[in-house]
Design a protein around this motif. Structure first.
Motif, PDB file in Angstrom:
ATOM      1  N   LEU A 276      48.281 -13.066  37.194  1.00  0.00           N
ATOM      2  CA  LEU A 276      47.415 -14.030  37.873  1.00  0.00           C
ATOM      3  C   LEU A 276      48.187 -15.067  38.684  1.00  0.00           C
ATOM      4  N   GLY A 277      49.426 -14.804  39.021  1.00  0.00           N
ATOM      5  CA  GLY A 277      50.247 -15.836  39.630  1.00  0.00           C
ATOM      6  C   GLY A 277      50.107 -16.023  41.118  1.00  0.00           C
ATOM      7  N   ALA A 278      49.248 -15.238  41.798  1.00  0.00           N
ATOM      8  CA  ALA A 278      49.197 -15.291  43.258  1.00  0.00           C
ATOM      9  C   ALA A 278      48.068 -16.160  43.802  1.00  0.00           C
ATOM     10  N   GLY A 279      47.365 -16.874  42.957  1.00  0.00           N
ATOM     11  CA  GLY A 279      46.274 -17.719  43.436  1.00  0.00           C
ATOM     12  C   GLY A 279      45.112 -17.687  42.475  1.00  0.00           C
ATOM     13  N   THR A 281      42.017 -16.863  42.724  1.00  0.00           N
ATOM     14  CA  THR A 281      41.050 -15.754  42.749  1.00  0.00           C
ATOM     15  C   THR A 281      41.730 -14.411  42.986  1.00  0.00           C
ATOM     16  N   VAL A 282      43.016 -14.295  42.692  1.00  0.00           N
ATOM     17  CA  VAL A 282      43.756 -13.063  42.929  1.00  0.00           C
ATOM     18  C   VAL A 282      44.259 -12.504  41.607  1.00  0.00           C
ATOM     19  N   VAL A 283      44.067 -11.193  41.415  1.00  0.00           N
ATOM     20  CA  VAL A 283      44.600 -10.537  40.229  1.00  0.00           C
ATOM     21  C   VAL A 283      45.391  -9.311  40.678  1.00  0.00           C
ATOM     22  N   ALA A 284      46.550  -9.131  40.081  1.00  0.00           N
ATOM     23  CA  ALA A 284      47.362  -7.936  40.300  1.00  0.00           C
ATOM     24  C   ALA A 284      47.511  -7.219  38.964  1.00  0.00           C
ATOM     25  N   TYR A 285      47.781  -5.922  39.005  1.00  0.00           N
ATOM     26  CA  TYR A 285      47.900  -5.170  37.761  1.00  0.00           C
ATOM     27  C   TYR A 285      48.577  -3.834  38.035  1.00  0.00           C
ATOM     28  N   LEU A 286      48.987  -3.158  36.953  1.00  0.00           N
ATOM     29  CA  LEU A 286      49.545  -1.823  37.046  1.00  0.00           C
ATOM     30  C   LEU A 286      48.438  -0.801  36.853  1.00  0.00           C
ATOM     31  N   GLU A 287      48.561   0.310  37.563  1.00  0.00           N
ATOM     32  CA  GLU A 287      47.524   1.350  37.473  1.00  0.00           C
ATOM     33  C   GLU A 287      48.171   2.721  37.367  1.00  0.00           C
ATOM     34  N   PRO A 354      54.928  -9.855  50.666  1.00  0.00           N
ATOM     35  CA  PRO A 354      53.935 -10.933  50.612  1.00  0.00           C
ATOM     36  C   PRO A 354      52.731 -10.532  49.766  1.00  0.00           C
ATOM     37  N   ALA A 355      52.224 -11.462  48.985  1.00  0.00           N
ATOM     38  CA  ALA A 355      51.080 -11.163  48.122  1.00  0.00           C
ATOM     39  C   ALA A 355      49.824 -10.852  48.915  1.00  0.00           C
ATOM     40  N   ASP A 356      49.738 -11.317  50.164  1.00  0.00           N
ATOM     41  CA  ASP A 356      48.578 -10.977  50.993  1.00  0.00           C
ATOM     42  C   ASP A 356      48.768  -9.653  51.714  1.00  0.00           C
ATOM     43  N   LEU A 357      49.877  -8.964  51.445  1.00  0.00           N
ATOM     44  CA  LEU A 357      50.195  -7.642  51.997  1.00  0.00           C
ATOM     45  C   LEU A 357      50.255  -7.649  53.523  1.00  0.00           C
TER      46      LEU A 357
END
Length: 400
Positions: A276-279, A281-287, A354-357
């Motif tokens: 949850l470190g990118a903002g 309302t942003v979530v990242a995860y492994l898939e 960049p987290a916003d890709l």
């Protein structure tokens, strides 16, 4: 060097008109024996162990990335194959504070956990090697970590010079993360490491942690921000738990700390290890796809999306390859995503996007000659462990 606390009177002064309390001055006060009062309502503190955390970390301008270079660290849970969740390096950074597990000394099974001011190089002892401290996490003046107490896994939290064990309605606990004055952790309901687990939230000053995610099977690997908690829910998995199983199934669930409502972000296959470190309302995860390789951490996708949008719109940030141990997770912090790429053929590299890709991934230069381990990042510095052939495991700092 670890500075002892001596019984001296202390005479604190008021805040500086330029930037408030100086982190270095706070550290000096504590070294001199001036320790902040315990948090009201908190459990009894543990023995101090040789030092106390200052009341506020120094500002980022007080240090640069090179200040972390050469700090030797213990390889616990990074390349020993210890039965902990993959990707938990024995070090963490926030601002100019570095918490790290030092190399073990003769006769010890682990190293001691220390807190270093990267602006001055001064250190405080947070936990002795006898407690086998591991998985530290930092947020401002709050440090959390796993430890072993009477043969059981526990989570310690330290703030204002006071260390305590987080209690709750669980048998043992681990996998802590921290944000502000709140800690999120996994609690095992029985002594069985493969048994039922829930996610618990602890706010500094509470008597104990409270469950915020329960149900059949395991809920694990939580992360926390100022507004949300995210975790992996294995209730849909055939055996209900995370293990080395090519058919593991899980979804990411996001819990709103204000409304106390949880939202499942369903996708096919397994999604785990949310970040949850990118903002807010942003979530990242492994898939992993419905059928994934074993060991599964040798190849996985990193996805990122808007918490408020459907999960089927989450974007692919990277497809990551790690040929063999140590298995380390990416770092998502602020405007950057960072990870170690370790192809079967070729050198390891630290990759950054960049987290916003808005741009493709790029290699961080200057690290290709080393064996690389997991990144941890503050707003301005990324640290990762590196080892030259035949050398010790030492930290390298990279400006962000």
């Amino acid at each position: 060097m670890v500075f002892p606390i001596l019984p001296r009177p202390c005479h604190p002064r008021g805040p500086s008109p330029r930037r408030g309390w100086s982190g270095r001055f706070a550290l000096a006060l504590l070294v001199a024996g001036c320790s902040p009062a315990a948090v009201d309502g908190s459990p009894a503190p543990l023995p101090d162990g040789g030092g106390g955390a200052p009341t506020e970390p120094p500002p980022p301008a007080a240090c640069d990335a090179s200040a972390a270079d050469g700090v030797a660290v213990f390889a616990s849970d990074v390349d020993t194959g210890a039965p902990q969740a993959p990707g938990a390096p024995p070090y963490a950074i926030d601002g100019c504070w570095l918490a790290y597990v030092a190399p073990r000394e003769a006769g010890d099974a682990s190293g001691a956990l220390r807190l270093r001011d990267l602006g001055t190089g001064e250190e405080l002892l947070l936990a002795p090697a006898a407690e086998t401290p591991r998985r530290p996490a930092l947020a401002g003046d709050v440090v959390v970590w796993e430890a072993t107490d009477s043969g059981s896994r526990v989570v310690r939290v330290r703030r204002g010079g006071q260390t305590q064990t987080i209690r709750g309605p669980f048998d043992h606990a681990g996998e802590p993360r921290v944000e502000g004055d709140a800690v999120v952790l996994t609690g095992w309901l029985t002594a069985d490491e493969s048994g039922d687990t829930d996610v618990f939230l602890y706010e500094i000053g509470q008597a104990e942690a409270v469950p915020i995610a329960s149900g059949p099977g395991q809920q694990r690997f939580p992360d926390i921000s100022a507004t949300h908690v995210a975790f992996a829910d294995f209730s849909e998995d055939p055996d209900g738990r995370f293990d080395e199983d090519a058919r593991d199934l899980a979804d990411i669930v996001v819990y709103d700390r204000r409304t106390r409502r949880a939202t499942r972000r369903s996708r096919e296959g397994q999604q785990s290890f949310p970040m949850l470190g990118a903002g807010e309302t942003v979530v990242a995860y492994l898939e992993w796809a419905p059928f994934h390789p074993e060991p599964k951490f040798e190849q996985f996708d990193l996805r990122i999306g808007d918490i408020t949008a459907p999960a089927d719109g989450d974007a692919l940030a990277a497809s990551i390859e790690q040929s063999g141990r140590p298995y380390v997770l990416p770092e998502v912090r602020g405007e950057l995503i960072e990870w170690v790429e370790r192809p079967a053929d070729g050198n390891a590299s630290l990759r950054r996007r960049p987290a916003d890709l808005s741009a493709p991934a790029a290699e961080v230069p200057g690290l290709s000659a080393f064996e690389l381990f997991g990144p941890s990042a503050s707003a301005t510095i990324t640290v990762l462990a590196a080892r030259s052939p035949g050398g010790e495991l030492e930290l390298r700092g990279v400006a962000r």
